[in-house]
Write an enzyme that holds these catalytic residues in place. Sequence first.
Site, PDB file in Angstrom:
ATOM      1  N   GLU A  52       0.871  -1.234   0.014  1.00  0.00           N
ATOM      2  CA  GLU A  52      -0.021   0.080   0.228  1.00  0.00           C
ATOM      3  C   GLU A  52       0.788   1.561  -0.035  1.00  0.00           C
ATOM      4  O   GLU A  52       0.476   2.389  -0.373  1.00  0.00           O
ATOM      5  CB  GLU A  52      -1.018   0.021   1.228  1.00  0.00           C
ATOM      6  CG  GLU A  52      -2.059  -1.087   0.898  1.00  0.00           C
ATOM      7  CD  GLU A  52      -1.574  -2.468   1.615  1.00  0.00           C
ATOM      8  OE1 GLU A  52      -0.501  -2.755   1.757  1.00  0.00           O
ATOM      9  OE2 GLU A  52      -2.676  -3.274   1.564  1.00  0.00           O
ATOM     10  N   PHE A 114     -11.827  -8.223  13.023  1.00  0.00           N
ATOM     11  CA  PHE A 114     -10.532  -8.366  12.113  1.00  0.00           C
ATOM     12  C   PHE A 114     -10.182  -7.394  11.285  1.00  0.00           C
ATOM     13  O   PHE A 114     -11.135  -6.752  10.658  1.00  0.00           O
ATOM     14  CB  PHE A 114     -10.883  -9.758  11.478  1.00  0.00           C
ATOM     15  CG  PHE A 114      -9.791 -10.313  10.685  1.00  0.00           C
ATOM     16  CD1 PHE A 114      -8.670 -10.516  11.080  1.00  0.00           C
ATOM     17  CD2 PHE A 114      -9.962 -10.316   9.103  1.00  0.00           C
ATOM     18  CE1 PHE A 114      -7.574 -11.099  10.047  1.00  0.00           C
ATOM     19  CE2 PHE A 114      -9.003 -10.594   8.416  1.00  0.00           C
ATOM     20  CZ  PHE A 114      -7.735 -10.932   8.985  1.00  0.00           C
ATOM     21  N   GLN A 115      -8.891  -7.110  11.088  1.00  0.00           N
ATOM     22  CA  GLN A 115      -8.369  -5.931  10.486  1.00  0.00           C
ATOM     23  C   GLN A 115      -9.014  -4.411  10.472  1.00  0.00           C
ATOM     24  O   GLN A 115      -9.418  -3.826   9.632  1.00  0.00           O
ATOM     25  CB  GLN A 115      -8.632  -6.552   8.826  1.00  0.00           C
ATOM     26  CG  GLN A 115      -7.607  -7.426   8.505  1.00  0.00           C
ATOM     27  CD  GLN A 115      -7.442  -7.605   6.921  1.00  0.00           C
ATOM     28  OE1 GLN A 115      -8.202  -7.382   5.999  1.00  0.00           O
ATOM     29  NE2 GLN A 115      -6.082  -8.168   6.577  1.00  0.00           N
ATOM     30  N   LYS A 164     -17.810  -1.544   5.536  1.00  0.00           N
ATOM     31  CA  LYS A 164     -18.140  -2.349   4.292  1.00  0.00           C
ATOM     32  C   LYS A 164     -19.485  -2.343   4.030  1.00  0.00           C
ATOM     33  O   LYS A 164     -20.194  -2.441   2.822  1.00  0.00           O
ATOM     34  CB  LYS A 164     -17.801  -3.667   4.553  1.00  0.00           C
ATOM     35  CG  LYS A 164     -17.760  -4.568   3.521  1.00  0.00           C
ATOM     36  CD  LYS A 164     -17.031  -5.987   3.925  1.00  0.00           C
ATOM     37  CE  LYS A 164     -17.026  -7.026   2.810  1.00  0.00           C
ATOM     38  NZ  LYS A 164     -16.558  -8.190   2.997  1.00  0.00           N
ATOM     39  N   MET A 482      23.937   9.267   2.563  1.00  0.00           N
ATOM     40  CA  MET A 482      23.930  10.408   3.697  1.00  0.00           C
ATOM     41  C   MET A 482      24.151  10.146   5.220  1.00  0.00           C
ATOM     42  O   MET A 482      24.840  10.929   5.742  1.00  0.00           O
ATOM     43  CB  MET A 482      22.802  11.059   3.386  1.00  0.00           C
ATOM     44  CG  MET A 482      22.516  12.561   3.862  1.00  0.00           C
ATOM     45  SD  MET A 482      23.861  13.536   3.089  1.00  0.00           S
ATOM     46  CE  MET A 482      22.893  14.222   1.761  1.00  0.00           C
TER      47      MET A 482
END
Lengths: 586, 178
Positions: A52, A114-115, A164, A482
């Site tokens: 993502e 969940f999630q 959802k 760096m």
Amino acid sequence: MDKEMTGAEMVIEALADQGVEHVFGYPGGAVLPIYDALFQQQKVQHILVRHEQGAVHAAEGYARSTGKVGCVLVTSGPGATNAVTGLTDALMDSTPLVCLTGQVPTHLIGNDAFQECDTVGITRPCTKHNYLVKTIGDLPRVLHEAFHIAKSGRPGPVVVDIPKDIQFAKGIYSRPREFQHKGYRPKIKGDLDRIKAAIEIMRHAKRPLFYTGGGVVNSGPEASHFLRELVKLTGFPITSTLMGLGAYAASDPQWLGMLGMHGTYEANMSMHDCDVMICIGARFDDRITGRLDAFSPGSKKIHVDIDPSSINKNVKADLPIIGDCAHVLEDMVRLWRSTAAQADKAALEAWWKQIDKWRARRSLAYKNSNEVIKPQYAISRLYELTKDRDAYITTEVGQHQMWAAQFYRFEQPNRWMTSGGLGTMGYGLPAAVGVQLAHPNSLVIDIAGEASVLMTMQEMSTAVQYELPIKIFIINNQYMGMVRQWQELLHGGRYAHSYTEALPDFVKLAEAYHAVGIRCERPGDVDGAIREMLAVNRPVIFDCVVDPNENCFPMIPSGRAHNEMLLGDATLSVEEAITEEGKVMV
Amino acid sequence: MNTTHYPAAGVSQQIETHTLSVLVDNEPGVLARVIGLFSGRGYNIDSLTVSETEHEKHLSRITIVTRGTPMVIEQIKNQLDRLVPVHRVIDMTVAGPHIERELAMVKVRGKGEHRMEALRLADAFRARVIDASTESFVFEITGASEKIESFVALMIPLGLVEVSRTGIVAIGRGPEGM
């Protein structure tokens, strides 16, 4: 035209109405209804990323190279948390994005389902605004409002969290009319009296300087157009931040190069010594100012910005002008012309003489080698061999990024995509995916470091899947360069964990992704290898093995003023700079 | 050489206290945005009150008392103004004459002379008794914060049990609204 449809269908309909052609995303349980709706239509194309974070950076690259709003679709929980780095990056660099996140059904919110995660809570500080849609009736308005907020005013990322059950629910979708948000109204036109006052200050300036930033690029091509016109009209020198590169043509003699921590000597010395600073769309970031109490001590500062909170945040502005760069610049050009304003010619001539002396020190000079590839040389050659092509450059973060900013010269805005504010390693590769998608026939190169690029390497798979012929040009010094440089200069050369042992074989890695791998290890082979890379119409990983110990100069050590720069060994001394022999040395 | 990655802290300026009135859309998360802004950017909150004030328009009014240098105060106002659901930010401290009030409920427990003294003081401070038992009172007191603080301090030796305060609300004097 009002139509009944499901929430998932509304999402697609709204994206299409907003002119979205591509959405970068990754499916999951809480967005399945939207994916189902995506599957059954042709208007919006979905680009499947591999993580993502990659989706958000790709959308950023897409947005920065087109000026349009980038669009992201991810699932709840880990989908949303993985997007957080990209959202923060977009907020820091004022990139317009709309990120749609799935959420568990409304009746499960707060249940540790969940999630599930508190997406609006987590993304509140890293978005310009965010929404949790709790009723289907709100969805069409929220979707369109999200786009409006993302692109207007100071652009930024907006998250819309859609449970959802809302995606399944049916409601009435209506196409957006021109709407006014009840509270949110960014100021676009600058105050004319203040612009007049600015012209008056500029007219009497003895040592003026334009200091411009990403705001000019964000404001659109007109802003760059008017900036060029104003700089030409006034004859003033101009420098820009990392984010502003390309707004003004680097080939122009009035261009002093980038300023700041790794900016040119002439740009930083001009900042320090100027008597009038015209800051347009930049925000006096700490990488620009160095030591604040010694920052440009003798100058009157005019600050043009669309965001009032950027004014007087770090540096007190003598004349703030709130407004969109393009509008303010247009007014400035018009006023300068109509009042037949003249710059103080004699003073300006003396100022340019002084600047030319600084320039003559050649602060970007480096000692080239026949044995080992110098990173500066590699990027210079890349620039020479691609400058006549329709090229877009993205970068990762670190030394290679600064060298790219110094040695790749941009003539046009929207050609340079880099993570400035947040400094996100791993930005460049997915950003290149987004840029290439928006510009399928252009040359898109990610100037990368080997450490950064490994953070989002998985997006090579996306590039290959969608046949996006991006070129990953890795400046491979085997160090987090760096970090190594700072350890060398500030921590007694104790290189704690900045060396990457067991790097992959990038050529084989490219081949494993079904892309093309090229390795180059000798200075004499650089041109040939770059030509070979450019001839391939497929994704390429170019492993450019460079001097592992090269440092990036010039450099303003933190906490120092602009006139206390560290210069590289190859920089000419003041005496050398004024002799003709000195000028021909590299 | 300086061994930090960042510039040194700026020169310290005079710290001022300001009272801000913030008109916001009464929508979920708006208070979290305001508080998150203060904690995220390291600003101080001395007092914060919030309630819906215009039901039809879904508007709430937040009153914040904050401290900082003049530059920080200006930043706070600009940052608040930048939040999408924020309609207006007024710095009451500089906007003109205004009134600040706070309400407190003060529970005092005691018998005999202490009880009488508490009642006498409450009368002097124009605090009202809003609950009583044979061994306790709850006083309601309204006024400027200093008045409430003095009242509460006087109650300590008389058997102060607990205090609940609203925090400061503010409004401008004269006929104009914010």
